[in-house]
Scaffold this motif. Sequence first.
Motif, PDB file in Angstrom:
ATOM      1  N   HIS A  43       0.838  -1.208   0.000  1.00 15.22           N
ATOM      2  CA  HIS A  43       0.000   0.000   0.000  1.00 15.22           C
ATOM      3  C   HIS A  43       0.870   1.253   0.000  1.00 15.22           C
ATOM      4  CE1 HIS A  43      -4.056  -1.652   0.351  1.00 15.22           C
ATOM      5  NE2 HIS A  43      -3.565  -2.546   1.192  1.00 15.22           N
ATOM      6  N   ASP A  44       1.949   1.215   0.750  1.00 17.08           N
ATOM      7  CA  ASP A  44       2.868   2.355   0.791  1.00 17.08           C
ATOM      8  C   ASP A  44       3.495   2.603  -0.579  1.00 17.08           C
ATOM      9  OD1 ASP A  44       2.385   2.740   3.504  1.00 17.08           O
ATOM     10  OD2 ASP A  44       4.146   1.586   4.119  1.00 17.08           O
ATOM     11  N   VAL A  45       3.907   1.531  -1.241  1.00 13.60           N
ATOM     12  CA  VAL A  45       4.497   1.660  -2.572  1.00 13.60           C
ATOM     13  C   VAL A  45       3.477   2.259  -3.536  1.00 13.60           C
ATOM     14  CG1 VAL A  45       5.316   0.343  -4.583  1.00 13.60           C
ATOM     15  CG2 VAL A  45       6.229  -0.143  -2.300  1.00 13.60           C
ATOM     16  N   ALA A  46       2.282   1.716  -3.535  1.00 15.51           N
ATOM     17  CA  ALA A  46       1.237   2.224  -4.426  1.00 15.51           C
ATOM     18  C   ALA A  46       0.923   3.685  -4.118  1.00 15.51           C
ATOM     19  CB  ALA A  46      -0.018   1.371  -4.306  1.00 15.51           C
ATOM     20  N   GLY A  47       0.863   4.012  -2.837  1.00 16.29           N
ATOM     21  CA  GLY A  47       0.602   5.399  -2.448  1.00 16.29           C
ATOM     22  C   GLY A  47       1.699   6.334  -2.920  1.00 16.29           C
ATOM     23  N   LEU A  48       2.936   5.902  -2.821  1.00 15.50           N
ATOM     24  CA  LEU A  48       4.054   6.714  -3.286  1.00 15.50           C
ATOM     25  C   LEU A  48       3.944   6.971  -4.781  1.00 15.50           C
ATOM     26  CD1 LEU A  48       6.741   8.051  -2.392  1.00 15.50           C
ATOM     27  CD2 LEU A  48       7.869   5.915  -3.029  1.00 15.50           C
ATOM     28  N   LEU A  49       3.430   5.981  -5.501  1.00 14.44           N
ATOM     29  CA  LEU A  49       3.269   6.112  -6.952  1.00 14.44           C
ATOM     30  C   LEU A  49       1.929   6.725  -7.341  1.00 14.44           C
ATOM     31  CD1 LEU A  49       4.748   2.640  -7.981  1.00 14.44           C
ATOM     32  CD2 LEU A  49       5.889   4.876  -7.979  1.00 14.44           C
ATOM     33  N   ASP A  50       1.131   7.062  -6.335  1.00 18.31           N
ATOM     34  CA  ASP A  50      -0.194   7.646  -6.549  1.00 18.31           C
ATOM     35  C   ASP A  50      -1.076   6.718  -7.382  1.00 18.31           C
ATOM     36  OD1 ASP A  50      -2.102   9.582  -6.066  1.00 18.31           O
ATOM     37  OD2 ASP A  50      -1.605  10.739  -7.866  1.00 18.31           O
ATOM     38  N   MET A  51      -1.082   5.443  -6.973  1.00 16.15           N
ATOM     39  CA  MET A  51      -1.868   4.427  -7.662  1.00 16.15           C
ATOM     40  C   MET A  51      -2.689   3.641  -6.654  1.00 16.15           C
ATOM     41  SD  MET A  51       0.939   2.841 -10.298  1.00 16.15           S
ATOM     42  CE  MET A  51      -0.284   1.827 -11.100  1.00 16.15           C
ATOM     43  N   ASP A  52      -3.707   2.975  -7.145  1.00 18.60           N
ATOM     44  CA  ASP A  52      -4.467   2.040  -6.339  1.00 18.60           C
ATOM     45  C   ASP A  52      -3.579   0.833  -6.054  1.00 18.60           C
ATOM     46  OD1 ASP A  52      -7.223   0.925  -5.387  1.00 18.60           O
ATOM     47  OD2 ASP A  52      -6.390  -0.630  -6.708  1.00 18.60           O
ATOM     48  N   ASP A  58      -0.763  -5.690  -9.151  1.00 17.02           N
ATOM     49  CA  ASP A  58      -1.126  -6.657 -10.183  1.00 17.02           C
ATOM     50  C   ASP A  58      -0.442  -6.385 -11.522  1.00 17.02           C
ATOM     51  OD1 ASP A  58      -2.726  -8.213  -8.569  1.00 17.02           O
ATOM     52  OD2 ASP A  58      -4.597  -7.265  -9.177  1.00 17.02           O
ATOM     53  N   LEU A  59       0.226  -5.236 -11.640  1.00 17.55           N
ATOM     54  CA  LEU A  59       0.881  -4.898 -12.899  1.00 17.55           C
ATOM     55  C   LEU A  59       2.087  -5.795 -13.152  1.00 17.55           C
ATOM     56  CD1 LEU A  59       0.888  -0.990 -12.724  1.00 17.55           C
ATOM     57  CD2 LEU A  59      -0.498  -2.426 -14.235  1.00 17.55           C
ATOM     58  N   THR A  60       2.299  -6.105 -14.421  1.00 18.20           N
ATOM     59  CA  THR A  60       3.526  -6.816 -14.780  1.00 18.20           C
ATOM     60  C   THR A  60       4.691  -5.881 -14.478  1.00 18.20           C
ATOM     61  OG1 THR A  60       3.581  -5.983 -17.041  1.00 18.20           O
ATOM     62  CG2 THR A  60       2.340  -8.045 -16.653  1.00 18.20           C
ATOM     63  N   PRO A  61       5.883  -6.427 -14.338  1.00 18.66           N
ATOM     64  CA  PRO A  61       7.030  -5.557 -14.081  1.00 18.66           C
ATOM     65  C   PRO A  61       7.185  -4.436 -15.116  1.00 18.66           C
ATOM     66  CG  PRO A  61       7.620  -7.822 -13.645  1.00 18.66           C
ATOM     67  CD  PRO A  61       6.253  -7.845 -14.257  1.00 18.66           C
ATOM     68  N   ASP A  62       7.060  -4.763 -16.394  1.00 14.17           N
ATOM     69  CA  ASP A  62       7.205  -3.747 -17.434  1.00 14.17           C
ATOM     70  C   ASP A  62       6.100  -2.694 -17.362  1.00 14.17           C
ATOM     71  OD1 ASP A  62       9.522  -4.905 -18.405  1.00 14.17           O
ATOM     72  OD2 ASP A  62       8.484  -6.038 -19.983  1.00 14.17           O
ATOM     73  N   SER A  63       4.891  -3.109 -17.039  1.00 13.19           N
ATOM     74  CA  SER A  63       3.784  -2.156 -16.930  1.00 13.19           C
ATOM     75  C   SER A  63       3.979  -1.229 -15.742  1.00 13.19           C
ATOM     76  CB  SER A  63       2.447  -2.889 -16.809  1.00 13.19           C
ATOM     77  OG  SER A  63       2.168  -3.589 -18.000  1.00 13.19           O
ATOM     78  N   LEU A  64       4.511  -1.749 -14.652  1.00  8.66           N
ATOM     79  CA  LEU A  64       4.781  -0.905 -13.492  1.00  8.66           C
ATOM     80  C   LEU A  64       5.838   0.138 -13.838  1.00  8.66           C
ATOM     81  CD1 LEU A  64       4.198  -0.215 -10.552  1.00  8.66           C
ATOM     82  CD2 LEU A  64       5.866  -1.968  -9.887  1.00  8.66           C
ATOM     83  N   VAL A  65       6.864  -0.280 -14.549  1.00  6.75           N
ATOM     84  CA  VAL A  65       7.892   0.664 -14.997  1.00  6.75           C
ATOM     85  C   VAL A  65       7.279   1.725 -15.901  1.00  6.75           C
ATOM     86  CG1 VAL A  65       9.949   0.894 -16.456  1.00  6.75           C
ATOM     87  CG2 VAL A  65       9.846  -0.898 -14.703  1.00  6.75           C
ATOM     88  N   THR A  66       6.432   1.308 -16.814  1.00  2.30           N
ATOM     89  CA  THR A  66       5.776   2.257 -17.722  1.00  2.30           C
ATOM     90  C   THR A  66       4.962   3.282 -16.949  1.00  2.30           C
ATOM     91  OG1 THR A  66       5.704   0.640 -19.517  1.00  2.30           O
ATOM     92  CG2 THR A  66       4.143   2.488 -19.640  1.00  2.30           C
ATOM     93  N   MET A  67       4.224   2.829 -15.960  1.00  2.00           N
ATOM     94  CA  MET A  67       3.424   3.754 -15.149  1.00  2.00           C
ATOM     95  C   MET A  67       4.326   4.744 -14.407  1.00  2.00           C
ATOM     96  SD  MET A  67       0.380   3.048 -15.925  1.00  2.00           S
ATOM     97  CE  MET A  67      -0.488   4.064 -14.754  1.00  2.00           C
TER      98      MET A  67
END
Length: 135
Positions: A43-52, A58-67
């Motif tokens: 949750h902290d990681v997602a919050g830092l990235l301003d994401m749910d 659930d994002l693939t590694p490449d999709s997380l990088v893209t975001m």
Amino acid sequence: MLQRDYLLEVIGQFVESVTQALLSARAAKDKPAALESATEVEHDVAGLLDMDSDVAMDLTPDSLVTMMLLSGMGDALAGYVAFALSRVADVYDEAGEAEAAEARREQAAAIAASFEVDTDRPPEELRALADRLDT
């Protein structure tokens, strides 16, 4: 200047929360408590990235990088995110959750590679935590 101050405050809150959650996971006496702490880190990681949180994890590694690239904050946050994801992978390993551990390690590795983060050198604010977790 205002954006920099905001970013420093957000990172400070992230470091404090991740530190507490990872130390709680390490001290957990049972699997449910450790997994609850792992979820807090996510949750902290997602919050830092301003994401749910559910979406981010659930994002693939490449999709997380893209975001992270699209956010424009990836360079500033990559070291923190890679550190947290790699350490939460350790929590999952210790709890016997190999699939979750592998997913977090893959995300952390993709971030480290894409943003040229040295995973052996955590950000300054997380070095004391890394030392405590490594003992």
